[in-house]
Design a protein around this motif. Structure first.
Motif, PDB file in Angstrom:
ATOM      1  N   PRO A  49     -14.165   8.198  -7.801  1.00  0.00           N
ATOM      2  CA  PRO A  49     -15.608   8.093  -7.542  1.00  0.00           C
ATOM      3  C   PRO A  49     -16.050   8.770  -6.245  1.00  0.00           C
ATOM      4  O   PRO A  49     -17.185   9.231  -6.149  1.00  0.00           O
ATOM      5  CB  PRO A  49     -15.844   6.583  -7.457  1.00  0.00           C
ATOM      6  CG  PRO A  49     -14.726   5.968  -8.216  1.00  0.00           C
ATOM      7  CD  PRO A  49     -13.555   6.891  -8.029  1.00  0.00           C
ATOM      8  N   ASP A  50     -15.159   8.865  -5.276  1.00  0.00           N
ATOM      9  CA  ASP A  50     -15.545   9.494  -4.005  1.00  0.00           C
ATOM     10  C   ASP A  50     -15.371  11.013  -4.009  1.00  0.00           C
ATOM     11  O   ASP A  50     -15.501  11.664  -2.984  1.00  0.00           O
ATOM     12  CB  ASP A  50     -14.763   8.871  -2.849  1.00  0.00           C
ATOM     13  CG  ASP A  50     -13.263   9.112  -2.946  1.00  0.00           C
ATOM     14  OD1 ASP A  50     -12.798   9.675  -3.957  1.00  0.00           O
ATOM     15  OD2 ASP A  50     -12.552   8.725  -2.000  1.00  0.00           O
ATOM     16  N   GLY A  51     -15.061  11.600  -5.170  1.00  0.00           N
ATOM     17  CA  GLY A  51     -14.948  13.053  -5.289  1.00  0.00           C
ATOM     18  C   GLY A  51     -13.541  13.579  -5.099  1.00  0.00           C
ATOM     19  O   GLY A  51     -13.306  14.775  -5.201  1.00  0.00           O
TER      20      GLY A  51
END
Length: 75
Positions: free
Chosen positions: A39-41
């Motif tokens: 989710p944080d890339g």
């Protein structure tokens, strides 16, 4: 943290995993690894299919709801 170098392998690019990473992933030559986006890339590399747990959860729900039917069909 382990630093990996990207290398040209034929017409593709790849990375060589150090012995300690291979050991920690509990993998070996020819086995599959799964790279998924976080989710944080970032990315996460794991030796199992991350979607498998979700699929099994759905299968267990179906088996629980249709337990009697499946029991009759198993005879």
């Amino acid at each position: 943290m382990v630093e990996l170098k990207v290398r040209k392998i034929g017409n593709s690019l790849g990375v060589v995993l150090p012995k300690e990473v291979v050991s920690r992933l509990n993998t070996r030559d020819g086995e599959q690894l799964y790279l998924s986006e976080t989710p944080d890339g970032g990315y996460r590399l794991v030796p199992f299919d991350p979607e498998f747990e979700n699929k099994m959860s759905k299968a267990e729900d179906i088996m629980h709801r249709y337990r009697d039917t499946l029991h009759v069909l198993a005879k």
